[in-house]
Design an enzyme around this catalytic site. Structure first.
Site, PDB file in Angstrom:
ATOM      1  CE  LYS A  65      -2.864 -11.780   5.956  1.00 22.49           C
ATOM      2  NZ  LYS A  65      -3.936 -11.108   5.468  1.00 22.49           N
ATOM      3  CG  ASP A  89      -3.652  -8.355  11.077  1.00 17.05           C
ATOM      4  OD1 ASP A  89      -4.147  -9.479  11.123  1.00 17.05           O
ATOM      5  OD2 ASP A  89      -3.848  -7.539  10.154  1.00 17.05           O
ATOM      6  CG  MET A 124       3.842  -5.219   3.011  1.00 15.99           C
ATOM      7  SD  MET A 124       2.366  -6.101   2.521  1.00 15.99           S
ATOM      8  CE  MET A 124       1.433  -4.833   1.697  1.00 15.99           C
TER       9      MET A 124
HETATM   10  N1  SAH Z   1      -2.327  -1.099   7.184  1.00 10.53           N
HETATM   11  C1  SAH Z   1      -0.925  -0.856   7.446  1.00 10.53           C
HETATM   12  C2  SAH Z   1      -0.031  -1.472   6.398  1.00 10.53           C
HETATM   13  C3  SAH Z   1      -0.093  -2.990   6.373  1.00 10.53           C
HETATM   14  S1  SAH Z   1       1.040  -3.661   5.230  1.00 10.53           S
HETATM   15  C4  SAH Z   1      -0.687   0.638   7.574  1.00 10.53           C
HETATM   16  O1  SAH Z   1      -1.606   1.424   7.288  1.00 10.53           O
HETATM   17  O2  SAH Z   1       0.395   1.030   7.989  1.00 10.53           O
HETATM   18  C5  SAH Z   1       2.431  -3.972   6.264  1.00 10.53           C
HETATM   19  C6  SAH Z   1       3.541  -2.988   5.961  1.00 10.53           C
HETATM   20  O3  SAH Z   1       3.281  -1.740   6.574  1.00 10.53           O
HETATM   21  C7  SAH Z   1       4.911  -3.395   6.482  1.00 10.53           C
HETATM   22  O4  SAH Z   1       5.540  -4.298   5.627  1.00 10.53           O
HETATM   23  C8  SAH Z   1       5.615  -2.064   6.509  1.00 10.53           C
HETATM   24  O5  SAH Z   1       6.013  -1.679   5.206  1.00 10.53           O
HETATM   25  C9  SAH Z   1       4.495  -1.123   6.933  1.00 10.53           C
HETATM   26  N2  SAH Z   1       4.483  -0.895   8.398  1.00 10.53           N
HETATM   27  C10 SAH Z   1       3.525  -1.260   9.264  1.00 10.53           C
HETATM   28  N3  SAH Z   1       3.809  -0.819  10.507  1.00 10.53           N
HETATM   29  C11 SAH Z   1       4.984  -0.146  10.407  1.00 10.53           C
HETATM   30  C12 SAH Z   1       5.808   0.565  11.320  1.00 10.53           C
HETATM   31  N4  SAH Z   1       5.484   0.696  12.606  1.00 10.53           N
HETATM   32  N5  SAH Z   1       6.933   1.136  10.841  1.00 10.53           N
HETATM   33  C13 SAH Z   1       7.274   1.043   9.546  1.00 10.53           C
HETATM   34  N6  SAH Z   1       6.539   0.400   8.634  1.00 10.53           N
HETATM   35  C14 SAH Z   1       5.410  -0.192   9.054  1.00 10.53           C
END
Ligand code: SAH
Length: 311
Positions: A61, A39, A174
């Protein structure tokens, strides 16, 4: 060696980006993978744990763009399992938190393909850890909710803020793009000017923490250039206990990039060490890059501050 097909699909959480937050199991499976479908939010350095023979496919995506649809990804995974034994589906954070895992699992079950889910560290956990805090706090925040600010087909649904109003911690994934809308929504339920922290690129070299309250956070955000970066919003009383001065190591805003050359195990160990110190790096395996790495490496060469490290 006989190869049993279809293979097994491992739905793996790559964590929030820092390779040191990858689980041992994830690392072992990445090293063994025949093919990796990854991803957008997976740190490309993590792909360098794979063998140069591993096929690496970007199925990222882009939010708010019709880039690649989930159905298309599902089909690609099924296709991969028909041709390879170890199929790794690598997702940012924990695959079970806003990771569309149910859709992928249903598809695999329908095609009678074996699969296993490997949890990862979710960004909310990484975010509060970098603030030297927890997500819950005795007598202050008895519970935590993981909510989303983005909905299917970008429809303007309301974010689930009930836990915040009831005194808990609210982590919004998000949520940056619709932040204004979410703040207004909260304001219609309460007069309380909740403290809020937004952590961008949690756990990584370019991590940035912006703090404020419901009434100030939007202004605070305009003072920084953070567009397009992944950010997680943490709201609730617990944030008022955040001690900004306690942040040191994790807030190094270094723009120095390292390219490590040499023997792979040593180079990976060096990369982990550099990440721990707050730097960004890539590994140059005598120009045997994955396609993804080649692209990234070319991008990286445009930065002024590159330092080569030989191991
Ligand atoms: N499965 C992921 C979330 C996917 S949705 C998890 O468990 O973290 C994608 C969202 O995750 C982004 O829009 C943001 O809000 C958050 N996100 C993912 N990686 C991040 C990071 N390193 N720092 C801050 N927010 C993050």
């Amino acid at each position: 060696m006989s190869v049993e097909l279809p293979g097994t699909v491992y739905l793996i959480g790559a964590g929030p980006g820092n390779p040191n937050l990858l689980t041992k199991k994830a690392e072992r499976l990445i090293k063994k993978a025949d093919v990796i479908l990854y991803d957008r939010l997976v740190n490309p350095l993590i792909l360098q744990y794979a063998s140069p023979e591993t096929k690496v496919i970007n199925v990222g995506k882009k939010p708010y763009f019709k880039h690649i649809q989930q159905e298309e990804i599902n089909l690609k995974i099924v296709e991969a399992a028909k041709h390879y034994q170890y199929v790794v589906r690598l997702k940012g954070g924990d695959p079970a938190i806003f990771g569309r895992i149910t859709e992928e699992v249903h598809t695999l079950a329908k095609h009678q393909i074996n699969y296993e889910i490997v949890p990862g560290i979710t960004s909310a956990s990484a975010a509060v850890a970098s603030m030297n805090m927890g997500l819950t706090m005795r007598s202050v925040a008895p519970s935590v909710t993981f909510s989303t600010g983005h909905f299917k087909d970008s429809i303007d649904h309301d974010t689930d803020i009930r836990n915040l109003i009831n005194g808990g911690t609210l982590a919004i994934y998000m949520g940056i793009k619709r932040l204004g809308h979410i703040l207004k929504q909260i304001e219609t339920y309460t007069d309380e000017d909740y403290p809020i922290a937004i952590v961008f690129n949690a756990s990584c070299f370019n991590q940035q923490i912006i703090t404020g309250t419901l009434s100030t956070i939007e202004h605070e955000l305009t003072l920084h250039h953070l567009d397009g970066r992944p950010g997680i919003c943490i709201l609730g009383h617990l944030i008022s206990y955040f001690d900004n001065t306690s942040i040191c190591k994790h807030e190094i805003l270094s723009h120095k990039y390292y390219v490590i050359k040499g023997d792979k195990p040593l180079a990976l160990a060096k990369a982990e060490e550099l990440y721990e110190d707050g730097y960004q790096c890539l590994i140059d395996f005598d120009h045997h890059y994955h396609v993804s790495q080649q692209h990234l490496y070319n991008e990286l060469l445009q930065y002024k501050e590159i330092e080569y490290v030989y191991v």
